[in-house]
Design an enzyme around this catalytic site. Structure first.
Site, mmCIF file in Angstrom:
data_model
loop_
_atom_site.group_PDB
_atom_site.id
_atom_site.type_symbol
_atom_site.label_atom_id
_atom_site.label_comp_id
_atom_site.label_asym_id
_atom_site.label_seq_id
_atom_site.Cartn_x
_atom_site.Cartn_y
_atom_site.Cartn_z
ATOM 1 N N GLY A 193 0.807 -1.193 0.044
ATOM 2 C CA GLY A 193 0.000 0.058 -0.037
ATOM 3 C C GLY A 193 0.748 1.202 -0.008
ATOM 4 O O GLY A 193 2.125 1.089 0.382
ATOM 5 N N GLY B 298 1.985 4.438 1.853
ATOM 6 C CA GLY B 298 1.920 5.272 2.957
ATOM 7 C C GLY B 298 1.924 6.706 2.785
ATOM 8 O O GLY B 298 2.433 7.156 1.613
ATOM 9 N N ASP C 100 -2.892 4.222 2.522
ATOM 10 C CA ASP C 100 -3.076 4.000 4.142
ATOM 11 C C ASP C 100 -2.966 5.722 4.568
ATOM 12 O O ASP C 100 -2.118 6.189 4.164
ATOM 13 C CB ASP C 100 -1.907 3.211 4.772
ATOM 14 C CG ASP C 100 -1.896 3.358 6.100
ATOM 15 O OD1 ASP C 100 -2.533 2.401 6.725
ATOM 16 O OD2 ASP C 100 -1.390 4.198 7.058
ATOM 17 N N TYR D 269 -2.287 12.906 10.002
ATOM 18 C CA TYR D 269 -1.354 13.230 8.922
ATOM 19 C C TYR D 269 -1.484 14.552 8.184
ATOM 20 O O TYR D 269 -0.671 14.986 7.324
ATOM 21 C CB TYR D 269 -1.167 12.028 7.859
ATOM 22 C CG TYR D 269 -0.929 10.787 8.335
ATOM 23 C CD1 TYR D 269 -0.263 10.429 9.616
ATOM 24 C CD2 TYR D 269 -1.332 9.478 7.677
ATOM 25 C CE1 TYR D 269 0.136 9.249 10.225
ATOM 26 C CE2 TYR D 269 -0.938 8.188 8.330
ATOM 27 C CZ TYR D 269 -0.459 8.136 9.534
ATOM 28 O OH TYR D 269 -0.354 6.971 9.917
ATOM 29 N N HIS E 256 -5.585 4.080 16.313
ATOM 30 C CA HIS E 256 -4.252 4.661 15.706
ATOM 31 C C HIS E 256 -3.297 4.180 17.104
ATOM 32 O O HIS E 256 -2.215 3.675 16.668
ATOM 33 C CB HIS E 256 -4.254 6.032 15.839
ATOM 34 C CG HIS E 256 -3.138 6.465 14.591
ATOM 35 N ND1 HIS E 256 -3.249 7.571 13.849
ATOM 36 C CD2 HIS E 256 -1.686 5.912 14.433
ATOM 37 C CE1 HIS E 256 -1.988 7.723 13.073
ATOM 38 N NE2 HIS E 256 -1.382 6.754 13.611
#
Ligand code: A2P
Length: 317
Positions: free
Chosen positions: A16, A18, A43, A48, A110
Site C-alpha cells: 500500500g 503510506g 493508508d 497526517y 491509531h
C-alpha cells in the site's frame, strides 16, 4: 500483486502507499501518480493532515475512470482524541467526508492512548484520559458499531502490543482483524507477529524504510538506518535491486503487508515493483541477523505517568 484475505473474503493488496509525512501540497499529485502506476491500497490517517487532498485525488481518479471504488482499498485511523464511545462515529464520518468516500475498507484505533476531545498532541497530563477513564473496550465497541453501520468494512488496531491485544480479546470477543505496527530489519518483532498469526490477526508494517524523513524531534544521533545497513546494501547490489525494494520484499516474505511512503514518481514505481522480487530462505536468515529491537516511533511523546502511560506499558517491555 498478492493480497491478504480477510475473514469475509475481502482482499487487501500487500503493498500500500503510506501517506504519513506526505505534504498536503504534493499528496494529490502523488496519489494520482500512484493509482496510475497500479497501487490499489492507500493508508491514511487524519493526524497526517492530508486526507482532504487525498480525497480530491480519489474523486478525480474515479471521475477519470482510472479505477472504481471497489478496486481500491482505503485504510484510515481513529485519532487519540476520539476514543469515547460517542466520538468514534463522528470521527469516522469526518474522515469519510475528507476522503470523499461512503465507506472505508479498514479503520484502525491509531494508538492505545486516549486524549481529551480536540487534542492533537498532548501538552500536559490534562490532555489525557487514562485507560481506566476511557477503556479500549469502550472504543472497540464503538468501532464495531461503526462497522455494523457500514461505515467501514473491517476494523483493527495500530501500535498494539501483545498485552493490549490480549486485553481486548478477553473483554470484547471478536477482536481486530489487523494490527499495524512499526517493522523493519532493526525492529523485527517476531513474537508479536507470531501472536498475530496464531490469533488470525493480519499485520501491516509501517516505517518499513526507516522513515528518514520523520521530524527531527523523533530522531536520535545513533539511530540505525535500515536503508544504509551493510547487509542490505550488499544483498541489494548482488540482486540488482534497490535497498528499498529489498526491505519491502522482505516484509512480503514474512506474510505481512507493507506501506512504504514516497512522493517521488520514480521511487513510487520502484517500491511498487518490489512485489515481483523473490528472496531465498538464506536471504531471510541473513536479514534476520540485523535485528536490534530498535524503535523509530517509540511513543515517548505519549509518556505521561500521571495518567498511566509509559513506553514500558505501551510496548510490554
Ligand atoms: P521520498 O518520499 O522522497 O521518496 P517510510 O516509508 O519508512 O516512512 O520511509 C519514507 C522515506 O523513505 C522518505 O524519506 C522517502 O522519500 C524515502 N523513500 C521512499 N522510497 C524510497 C526508495 N525507493 N529509495 C530510497 N528512499 C525512499
Amino acid at each position: 500483486m498478492k493480497n491478504l484475505t480477510f475473514q469475509n473474503g475481502n482482499r487487501m493488496p500487500v503493498i500500500g502507499l503510506g501517506t504519513w509525512k506526505s505534504s498536503p501540497r504534493v499528496i494529490k499529485t502523488t496519489i494520482i501518480e500512484a493509482l496510475k502506476i497500479g497501487y490499489r491500497h492507500v493508508d491514511c490517517a487524519p493526524i497526517y493532515g492530508n486526507e482532504k487532498e487525498i480525497g480530491e485525488a480519489f474523486k478525480e481518479c474515479f471521475e477519470n475512470q482510472i479505477l472504481t471504488r471497489d478496486e481500491l482499498w482505503v485504510t484510515s485511523k481513529l485519532w487519540n482524541d476520539s476514543h469515547r464511545e460517542e466520538d468514534v462515529r463522528p470521527a469516522l464520518e469526518s474522515t469519510l467526508s475528507d476522503l470523499q468516500l461512503d465507506y472505508l475498507d479498514l479503520y484502525l484505533i491509531h494508538w492505545p492512548v486516549a486524549f481529551k476531545r480536540g487534542i492533537h498532541l498532548p501538552k500536559n497530563p490534562e490532555s489525557y484520559y487514562s485507560l481506566n477513564e476511557v477503556p479500549l473496550a469502550e472504543t472497540w465497541k464503538a468501532m464495531q458499531s461503526a462497522q455494523q453501520a457500514g461505515l467501514t468494512r473491517h476494523i483493527g488496531t495500530s501500535n498494539f502490543s501483545i498485552n493490549r491485544l490480549q486485553d481486548l480479546k478477553k473483554t470484547v470477543g471478536q477482536g481486530p482483524e489487523l494490527n499495524q505496527v512499526e517493522l523493519h530489519p532493526y525492529l523485527q518483532q517476531e513474537s508479536l507477529l507470531k501472536y498475530c498469526r496464531e490469533n488470525g490477526i493480519h499485520t501491516t508494517a509501517y516505517s518499513p524504510l526507516g522513515s528518514m524523513d520523520r521530524h527531527r524531534s523523533m530522531k536520535k544521533d545513533n539511530d540505525p538506518v535500515p536503508l544504509k545497513n551493510e547487509i542490505i546494501l550488499k544483498m541489494a547490489l548482488k540482486k540488482d535491486i534497490s535497498p528499498a525494494q529489498l526491505l519491502i520484499s522482505w516484509q512480503l516474505h514474512r506474510g505481512i503487508s507493507v506501506i512504504p511512503k514516497s512522493t517521488n514518481p520514480g521511487r513510487l514505481q520502484q517500491n511498487f515493483d518490489a512485489h515481483k522480487i523473490v528472496l531465498s530462505a538464506r536471504d531471510m536468515d541473513e536479514i534476520r541477523s540485523i535485528d536490534q529491537h530498535r524503535r523509530i516511533v517509540d511513543g515517548s511523546f505519549f509518556d505521561c505517568r500521571e495518567k498511566g502511560y509509559s513506553m514500558t506499558k505501551l510496548w510490554d517491555e
